[in-house]
Design a protein around this motif. Structure first.
Motif, short mmCIF file in Angstrom:
data_model
loop_
_atom_site.label_atom_id
_atom_site.label_comp_id
_atom_site.label_asym_id
_atom_site.label_seq_id
_atom_site.Cartn_x
_atom_site.Cartn_y
_atom_site.Cartn_z
N ILE A 99 0.90 -1.17 0.00
CA ILE A 99 0.00 0.00 0.00
C ILE A 99 0.93 1.21 0.00
O ILE A 99 1.83 1.28 0.83
N LYS A 100 0.74 2.12 -0.96
CA LYS A 100 1.69 3.23 -1.10
C LYS A 100 1.00 4.58 -0.90
O LYS A 100 -0.15 4.76 -1.30
N PHE A 101 1.74 5.47 -0.31
CA PHE A 101 1.29 6.87 -0.24
C PHE A 101 2.43 7.77 -0.69
O PHE A 101 3.54 7.70 -0.18
N THR A 102 2.13 8.62 -1.66
CA THR A 102 3.11 9.59 -2.14
C THR A 102 2.47 10.96 -2.10
O THR A 102 1.40 11.17 -2.69
N SER A 103 3.10 11.86 -1.38
CA SER A 103 2.51 13.20 -1.26
C SER A 103 2.84 14.04 -2.48
O SER A 103 3.89 13.86 -3.11
N SER A 104 1.93 14.93 -2.78
CA SER A 104 2.17 15.87 -3.87
C SER A 104 2.35 17.29 -3.33
O SER A 104 3.01 18.12 -3.94
N SER A 105 1.74 17.55 -2.18
CA SER A 105 1.94 18.86 -1.54
C SER A 105 1.68 18.75 -0.04
O SER A 105 0.87 17.94 0.40
N ILE A 106 2.41 19.56 0.71
CA ILE A 106 2.22 19.60 2.16
C ILE A 106 1.96 21.05 2.54
O ILE A 106 2.70 21.95 2.13
N THR A 107 0.87 21.25 3.29
CA THR A 107 0.49 22.61 3.65
C THR A 107 0.34 22.74 5.16
O THR A 107 0.12 21.75 5.85
N LYS A 108 0.42 23.95 5.63
CA LYS A 108 0.24 24.23 7.06
C LYS A 108 -1.25 24.40 7.32
O LYS A 108 -1.97 24.97 6.51
N THR A 109 -1.71 23.84 8.44
CA THR A 109 -3.11 24.00 8.83
C THR A 109 -3.18 24.60 10.23
O THR A 109 -2.14 24.79 10.87
N ALA A 110 -4.41 24.82 10.71
CA ALA A 110 -4.57 25.42 12.03
C ALA A 110 -4.04 24.50 13.14
O ALA A 110 -3.55 24.96 14.17
N THR A 111 -4.17 23.19 12.91
CA THR A 111 -3.77 22.23 13.97
C THR A 111 -2.42 21.57 13.69
O THR A 111 -1.92 20.83 14.53
N GLY A 112 -1.87 21.76 12.54
CA GLY A 112 -0.60 21.12 12.20
C GLY A 112 -0.29 21.26 10.72
O GLY A 112 -0.11 22.37 10.23
N TYR A 113 -0.34 20.12 10.03
CA TYR A 113 -0.04 20.12 8.60
C TYR A 113 -1.02 19.19 7.89
O TYR A 113 -1.73 18.41 8.53
#
Lengths: 174, 130
Positions: A99-113
């Motif tokens: 099972i694979k997960f590859t991120s395309s973007s990481i953003t900042k949120t109110a509680t973390g990321y």
């Protein structure tokens, strides 16, 4: 020619230091991680987590997750359920071993990321967003997966849970 | 009558517990598994005594109530219940800290039969002494 030595040396050091900065964002997955799923019955965990984690809270644009889990490492606490889960009726671990997960973007949120990317399971790839936190060198994330979206035993939608809550805790070291 | 049944139960308990402990050692050595947080000396001895002493009460009651027929009925009931209990080790969900739950039934299914086997093994000793 001699005049060029120092500018070239300075440039080389500059380039090298840039690589050092990129390297410093890479994290190694430590022992003690957990990838737990809870659908009521069954619930359990996977133990075969691998991948590369590149994360810098100050440079989210160049941060990236590329991870995979060994399907055969599933443990529900019951041998028959484990065998059942790995069979072609469910995850089909022989045909789809990871099972694979590859991120395309990481953003900042109110509680973390939040890591947006593609989750590939049972030969089906779907976009997902995984909210997570990063404190004391530990990533913690939680999200929901509907196995029907990934064609996992669609013939029996009411056998066990269809929706699973996935809790991920990954301690890392540099 | 109950005194004899009681000692029959005690003898069967001890024999079943010894068999379980020996089998546990062999199985853990052969498969390199570790279920000691669930199956240990305490649980093996406790299980053997609980089953055999429960059997003692049922046996004594049936024999007192039905005589010789009670003994025959008891033998069938004990065997059938032991066989039916085979499903329990397969149905148990172990804590996730325990690896390889697939091997758990291999350890516990034979143990389910040990109390009945021990009961029937020592039975002649208590019949012959009549």
């Amino acid at each position: 020619m001699k005049k060029l030595i120092y500018p070239v040396a300075a440039l080389a050091l500059l380039v090298a230091s840039a690589f050092t900065a990129i390297k410093s964002q890479d994290w190694k997955i430590s022992d003690g991680y957990s990838v737990k799923f809870d659908g009521g019955d069954p619930s359990g965990e996977f133990s075969g987590l691998k991948g590369t984690i590149s994360f810098d809270p100050n440079d989210l644009a160049s941060s990236k997750f590329s991870t995979s889990i060994d399907v055969a490492s599933i443990n529900t606490g019951n041998g028959m359920k484990n065998t059942h889960a790995k069979s072609d009726k469910w995850f089909d671990a022989e045909k789809y071993p990871t099972i694979k997960f590859t991120s395309s973007s990481i953003t900042k949120t109110a509680t973390g990321y939040a890591a947006a990317g593609a989750l590939e399971m049972h030969g089906v790839q779907k976009p997902v967003t995984i909210p997570f936190t990063f404190e004391n060198n530990v990533f913690k994330g939680s999200f929901e997966v509907n196995r029907m979206d990934y064609n996992v035993n669609t013939a029996e939608p009411n056998h066990g849970g269809a929706k699973f809550k996935v809790d991920i805790t990954v301690p890392v070291t540099k | 009558m109950f005194k004899k049944a009681f000692f029959h139960g005690i003898a069967a308990s001890v024999l079943a517990a010894i068999a379980a402990i020996i089998y546990n050692h062999i199985y853990v050595f052969a498969t390199e598994t570790d279920y000691s947080s669930i199956i240990n000396y305490g649980s093996m001895i406790g299980f053997s005594f609980a089953v055999c002493l429960l059997a003692t009460f049922i046996y004594a009651g049936l024999v007192k109530w039905l005589g010789k027929k009670g003994e025959i009925i008891f033998s069938f009931v004990f065997s059938i219940i032991s066989f039916a209990c085979v499903i329990i080790p397969f149905a148990i969900t172990l804590p996730l800290t325990i690896k390889m739950p697939e091997f758990f039934p291999g350890l516990t299914v034979p143990m389910v039969f040990f109390p009945a086997m021990a009961w029937y093994t020592v039975r002649p000793l208590f019949t012959l002494s009549n």
